[in-house]
Every structure is written in C-alpha cells, then in structure tokens.
Design an enzyme around this catalytic site. Structure first.
Site, PDB file in Angstrom:
ATOM      1  N   ASP A 182     -28.159 -21.783  10.025  1.00 46.69           N
ATOM      2  CA  ASP A 182     -27.436 -23.034   9.816  1.00 46.69           C
ATOM      3  C   ASP A 182     -26.928 -23.509  11.193  1.00 46.69           C
ATOM      4  OD1 ASP A 182     -26.847 -24.886   7.659  1.00 46.69           O
ATOM      5  OD2 ASP A 182     -24.741 -24.482   8.045  1.00 46.69           O
TER       6      ASP A 182
ATOM      7  N   ASP B 229     -33.000 -19.612   9.154  1.00 44.58           N
ATOM      8  CA  ASP B 229     -32.168 -20.019  10.297  1.00 44.58           C
ATOM      9  C   ASP B 229     -30.729 -19.598  10.042  1.00 44.58           C
ATOM     10  OD1 ASP B 229     -30.556 -22.521   9.116  1.00 44.58           O
ATOM     11  OD2 ASP B 229     -32.612 -22.612   8.383  1.00 44.58           O
TER      12      ASP B 229
END
Length: 294
Positions: free
Chosen positions: A216, A214
C-alpha cells in the site's frame, strides 16, 4: 442424525491475475441469467479430479469492470443457481504488515467494509432479512485453502483483517496509516465486499485468499503504490493461485455434507417479514438465493 450429502461444486471468483483454472476437463463457458442482471462474464464450468468446478472472472475477461461496477449480486446468484456449494475468492491485495510481503498469501477471516457505492444485500423492502457476518468466512473452506497453499510451497499466513475500500484509486498515505495503525487491518483490497456478505445471504461457504502485491502507501521504503510493480508481482502470484486452486478438489472431495459451521443455514431465522407481507415480485428474485427457506 446424518446430514444429507450433496455434490460439491467449488466456485472460484478470480480477481486480478487469475483468469482460468488449469487442467479443467470438459471446460465450457456458459451464460447464466439472473434476476439481478448479468454476471461479470460467462461462467467456466467443468471437472477437476472428479470434482465439479466453476470459475467466474470477477472483473470480466479483459478486465472490463471496475471494483465499483462489478455486479456482485448477479455473480453470487449465478453461482448459487448453477449449484455452487463452496466459493473461493482469489484477489490481489496490498499489505499493512512488514511480515506480509509481496508474493505471500493471506487467508482472510475478517473484513472492515468501507465501500459505499454498491448494492450490499439481496433483501430489502418486500422481504427483509438479517444474517450474521460475525464470522464472514468458512473455517472449513479456509482450512482447505491453507493446506493447498502450503502444499504448493506458497508462503501463507492464516487469519487477517481485510479493509475493503471503494476505489478505484489507491489509498492516500494518511488513509493507509490509519487503516494500519488505528484500525489494525492487515490487508487492503477493493472487491471482497459486499461479495462475502452476499455469499452468506446465499448460504454459500466462502473463503478469501489475498495475494499480496504491494505494501500500500504506508511503507517508508516502498513509497506509493505503483501499478507497474503490482503487475510484475501478479505474474508469480497468478501461478501460485492456480496451483492452490488445483489442489482443492482432492481436499474437499466430490461429495459433502452440511457445513459444520452453519454457512448453508444462514437464513434459518434471518427473514423478518411476515409471510403475508412479503412482496411476490421480490420473492421471485430470491428463488435461487433463498429458495430453501422461502
């Protein structure tokens, strides 16, 4: 002067999504006792392409340990105790860089340690030691991981700074932006510290493979970290992670000499406590980790 050879044992510490080694022969789960308590789980040992292998699920099978409760000292001691020479950390991480996209791998070479609720050293009162972690990962081992990743068709980036946060919560947007912009970090995770420091104290070569799941929470187009998105990315990352691990025996070989970067001599001049002042009880706990110099 030629360096004495020893048998290679590649130890893989698997994070979220990595729970096995494909193709392991004579696979056996074994219980290892340590002076630092029980490791996260039993250790799976066997051979792969003629090379000794060990696998330790960092969070335990079934994911029973949070990042803060992982028994890091017991894990590293147990691996050293069974003969591990090279430790590969494979873990899920968030990215602070647009070009480090979900599904990519990063061979980490630096850390910023922001953890605070963990025991970070084997040493202390009764036997004080200071090791250098200026270069916390082993270039030789990182080279092998990079080569293995490329051979498996994985998009891999060499070099990066890993921000180790305490967790278990993910970052606030303000934290994420600070780590990315002000601190210049590249990836974020919760488990490589104090693991890397302890591996250095145990004179083990250590490499870190960050599997990006991802962005973040800094990325304006991706929003907050969503555990469902992470789990979806973990599936593909796990397949690639296992492919990387499977390629390592051929690259590292069944026999090895001393680490050219000195990882296996980290304690050479590190112990500060005078021999007559060392606590015998503490020394007894250090038998596997520091037995070479004690």
């Amino acid at each position: 002067m030629t360096q004495p050879q020893t048998d290679t044992m590649i130890a893989v510490i698997g994070g979220s999504g990595i729970y096995e080694i494909d193709g392991l022969e004579d696979a056996t789960w074994q219980t290892v006792e340590t002076p630092w308590g029980a490791p996260s789980d039993q250790i799976l040992t066997g051979t792969l392409d003629g090379v000794k292998m060990a696998f330790l699920p960092r969070h335990g099978r079934g994911h029973v340990h949070s990042p803060s409760t992982v028994p890091y000292r017991a894990n590293i001691d147990a691996l050293k105790r069974i003969g591990a020479t090279d430790v590969i950390s494979v873990s899920a991480c968030g990215s602070f860089r647009e070009e480090l996209a979900p599904g990519h791998f990063v061979i980490v070479d630096q850390f910023i340690d922001r953890t605070f609720a963990r025991e970070k050293s084997f040493f202390g009162t009764g036997c004080v030691a200071h090791v250098s972690v200026a270069h916390p990962t082993c270039p030789r081992l990182s080279d092998a991981c990079e080569t293995a990743a490329k051979g498996a068709g994985i998009t891999v980036h060499r070099g990066g700074t890993y921000l180790a946060m305490e967790g278990p919560q993910f970052s606030s947007i303000a934290e994420s932006k600070m780590y990315r912009v002000a601190w210049g970090c590249d990836v974020i995770g919760m488990t490589n510290m104090p693991e890397a420091k302890l591996a250095r104290e145990a004179e083990l070569c250590y490499a870190s493979v960050a599997m990006i799941t991802d962005y973040d929470s800094w990325h304006p187009e991706h929003g907050a970290v969503d555990i469902n998105d992470i789990i979806a990315t973990l599936g593909a990352n796990s397949d690639n992670g296992r492919a990387l691990v499977k390629a390592l025996p051929a690259l590292l070989g069944a026999e090895r000499t001393a680490c050219p970067h000195g990882c296996n001599r980290a304690l050479e001049f590190a112990i500060m406590t005078a021999p007559d002042k060392r606590d015998p009880a503490v020394l007894a706990k250090l038998d596997a980790v520091a037995g070479r110099v004690l």
